[in-house]
Design a protein around this motif. Structure first.
Motif, short mmCIF file in Angstrom:
data_model
loop_
_atom_site.label_atom_id
_atom_site.label_comp_id
_atom_site.label_asym_id
_atom_site.label_seq_id
_atom_site.Cartn_x
_atom_site.Cartn_y
_atom_site.Cartn_z
N GLU A 96 0.82 -1.21 0.00
CA GLU A 96 0.00 0.00 0.00
C GLU A 96 0.86 1.27 0.00
OE1 GLU A 96 -2.97 0.36 -0.74
OE2 GLU A 96 -3.57 2.32 0.01
N ASN A 99 2.16 1.69 -3.49
CA ASN A 99 1.06 2.11 -4.37
C ASN A 99 0.78 3.61 -4.22
OD1 ASN A 99 -1.52 1.97 -5.89
ND2 ASN A 99 -2.43 2.19 -3.87
N VAL A 100 0.70 4.08 -2.99
CA VAL A 100 0.36 5.49 -2.77
C VAL A 100 1.51 6.39 -3.24
CG1 VAL A 100 -0.18 7.23 -1.03
CG2 VAL A 100 -1.20 4.96 -0.87
N GLY A 103 1.53 6.28 -7.05
CA GLY A 103 0.31 6.88 -7.60
C GLY A 103 0.31 8.39 -7.46
N ILE A 115 0.88 2.86 -13.47
CA ILE A 115 1.47 2.01 -12.41
C ILE A 115 0.69 0.71 -12.28
CG2 ILE A 115 2.34 4.03 -11.17
CD1 ILE A 115 0.12 3.54 -9.08
N SER A 116 1.40 -0.32 -11.92
CA SER A 116 0.78 -1.63 -11.73
C SER A 116 0.23 -1.76 -10.31
CB SER A 116 1.84 -2.73 -11.94
OG SER A 116 2.75 -2.74 -10.85
N VAL A 117 -0.48 -2.84 -10.09
CA VAL A 117 -0.79 -3.19 -8.70
C VAL A 117 0.53 -3.60 -8.03
CG1 VAL A 117 -3.17 -3.88 -9.16
CG2 VAL A 117 -1.36 -5.57 -9.31
N PRO A 118 0.61 -3.50 -6.71
CA PRO A 118 1.89 -3.82 -6.06
C PRO A 118 2.22 -5.32 -6.11
CG PRO A 118 0.40 -2.61 -4.57
CD PRO A 118 -0.39 -3.01 -5.76
N ASP B 8 -7.97 -3.15 -2.68
CA ASP B 8 -7.18 -4.39 -2.67
C ASP B 8 -6.31 -4.50 -1.43
OD1 ASP B 8 -5.55 -2.33 -3.61
OD2 ASP B 8 -4.31 -3.67 -4.81
N SER B 9 -6.14 -3.42 -0.69
CA SER B 9 -5.36 -3.48 0.55
C SER B 9 -6.28 -3.74 1.73
CB SER B 9 -4.62 -2.15 0.75
OG SER B 9 -4.16 -2.06 2.09
N THR B 54 -6.77 1.27 -8.49
CA THR B 54 -5.73 0.30 -8.88
C THR B 54 -5.92 -1.00 -8.10
OG1 THR B 54 -4.22 2.16 -9.23
CG2 THR B 54 -3.25 -0.04 -9.16
N MET B 55 -6.53 -1.97 -8.77
CA MET B 55 -6.79 -3.27 -8.14
C MET B 55 -6.55 -4.36 -9.17
SD MET B 55 -10.25 -2.57 -5.89
CE MET B 55 -11.27 -2.08 -7.29
N PRO B 56 -6.22 -5.57 -8.72
CA PRO B 56 -6.03 -6.67 -9.67
C PRO B 56 -7.35 -7.08 -10.31
CG PRO B 56 -5.92 -7.47 -7.41
CD PRO B 56 -6.01 -5.97 -7.33
N ALA B 81 -4.88 6.38 -5.00
CA ALA B 81 -3.57 7.05 -4.99
C ALA B 81 -3.30 7.75 -6.31
CB ALA B 81 -2.47 6.02 -4.72
N LEU B 82 -4.09 7.47 -7.33
CA LEU B 82 -3.84 8.06 -8.66
C LEU B 82 -4.26 9.52 -8.64
CD1 LEU B 82 -5.12 5.16 -10.95
CD2 LEU B 82 -2.81 5.57 -10.07
N SER B 83 -3.31 10.39 -8.40
CA SER B 83 -3.66 11.77 -8.06
C SER B 83 -3.58 12.73 -9.24
CB SER B 83 -2.78 12.26 -6.91
OG SER B 83 -1.43 12.05 -7.20
N LYS B 102 -5.51 9.29 -1.88
CA LYS B 102 -4.65 8.74 -0.85
C LYS B 102 -3.33 9.54 -0.86
CE LYS B 102 -6.23 3.94 -1.42
NZ LYS B 102 -5.81 2.58 -1.79
#
Lengths: 155, 123
Positions: A96, A99-100, A103, A115-118, B8-9, B54-56, B81-83, B102
């Motif tokens: 997380e 990701n933040v 992002g 960006i990909s998922v982590p 996803d978290s 952003t999720m799988p 988080a995609l700002s 985020k």
């Protein structure tokens, strides 16, 4: 084509600001930045737990944040009040943060900085391959007495 | 007010849950990806959905499209988080009622939900 040093430095600054903002905004404890360096030798700089983000679009590469368990434990304690998080929680926290931080860089670089998922892992996975054609920039940070690495690899 | 939390978290889902416990909100489910979220939306028709992007698998924007088809009355708050501005505009254009970048702390969540619930009072 290789990224120019000026462009690379500018990108790294965005990540540094993003990391600083993450810790300040969520914990009210500033992170301290140590001297960044470009990694020349083989092998990766890793702590115990790592969250890695793949970057695609108009830039290609990766960014990861790696830290020891205690740093993630402190963050989880602050965020949800758990004293003894599971390994799964620690890995989730590592993902997380990455990701933040990645992002938030899109505020400056735009939506084509994809960006990909982590991808999260403990230790040094044997199958982890880093492309040879990326410049790897290592930013050591300290938050709440815990050392961590922000590592950026960009073409 | 019945809420579905999609992220996803697991830590992030619990952060949202913890910080909304003082509101008159019943958390009817949580989901780690768009597919699972959509199943819960179809079955339980939540009033409010917090939705990561952003999720799988199915990401949040694709999931938002589907939610607007099967349950258009849902108030969707994107928490991502995609700002970049474009992502925010896309989400609002697709039907999201709120957007939160985020990292989010307790105050951010409280302010965002205050705004969302106040808007609902007027509708």
């Amino acid at each position: 084509m290789k990224t120019s040093k000026a462009e690379f430095d500018a990108t790294c600054s965005l990540f540094i600001n993003s990391v600083n903002n993450y810790f300040r905004h969520l914990t009210e404890i500033d992170s301290e930045l140590n001297v960044p360096y470009i990694k020349q030798s083989e092998g990766l700089v890793l702590k115990d737990y790592t969250g890695m983000i793949g970057i695609s679009g108009n830039r290609k590469g990766f960014v990861y944040i790696s830290a020891d368990r205690h740093m993630y434990e402190d963050l989880i304690k602050i965020f949800i009040g758990i004293d003894d998080p599971s390994d799964e929680d620690i890995l989730d926290m590592a993902g997380e943060i990455s990701n933040v931080v990645a992002g938030n860089v899109r505020a400056n670089l735009g939506a084509n900085f994809m960006i990909s998922v982590p991808v999260v892992f403990q230790g040094m996975p044997s199958q982890l391959k880093i492309p040879s054609d990326v410049s790897i920039y290592v930013i050591p940070i300290v938050w709440n007495n815990h050392e961590a690495y922000v590592v950026i690899g960009l073409q | 007010m019945r809420l579905l939390i999609v992220d996803d978290s697991s830590i992030m889902r619990r952060i949202i849950e913890k910080n909304l416990k003082d509101y008159d909100i019943e958390i009817i489910g949580t989901a780690p990806d768009g597919h699972k979220a959509l199943e819960i939306v179809k079955e339980k028709k939540p009033d409010v959905i917090t939705l990561d992007i952003t999720m799988p698998g199915m990401d949040g924007l694709a999931c938002l499209d589907e939610i607007m088809v099967v349950h258009p009355a849902a108030k969707v708050m994107i928490i991502t988080a995609l700002s970049d501005k474009l992502t925010g505009l896309r989400a609002l254009d697709k039907g999201a009622r709120g957007f939160l970048y985020k990292p989010v702390n307790a105050d951010d969540l409280a302010n965002a939900f205050d705004r969302l619930l106040k808007r609902n009072e007027n509708k």
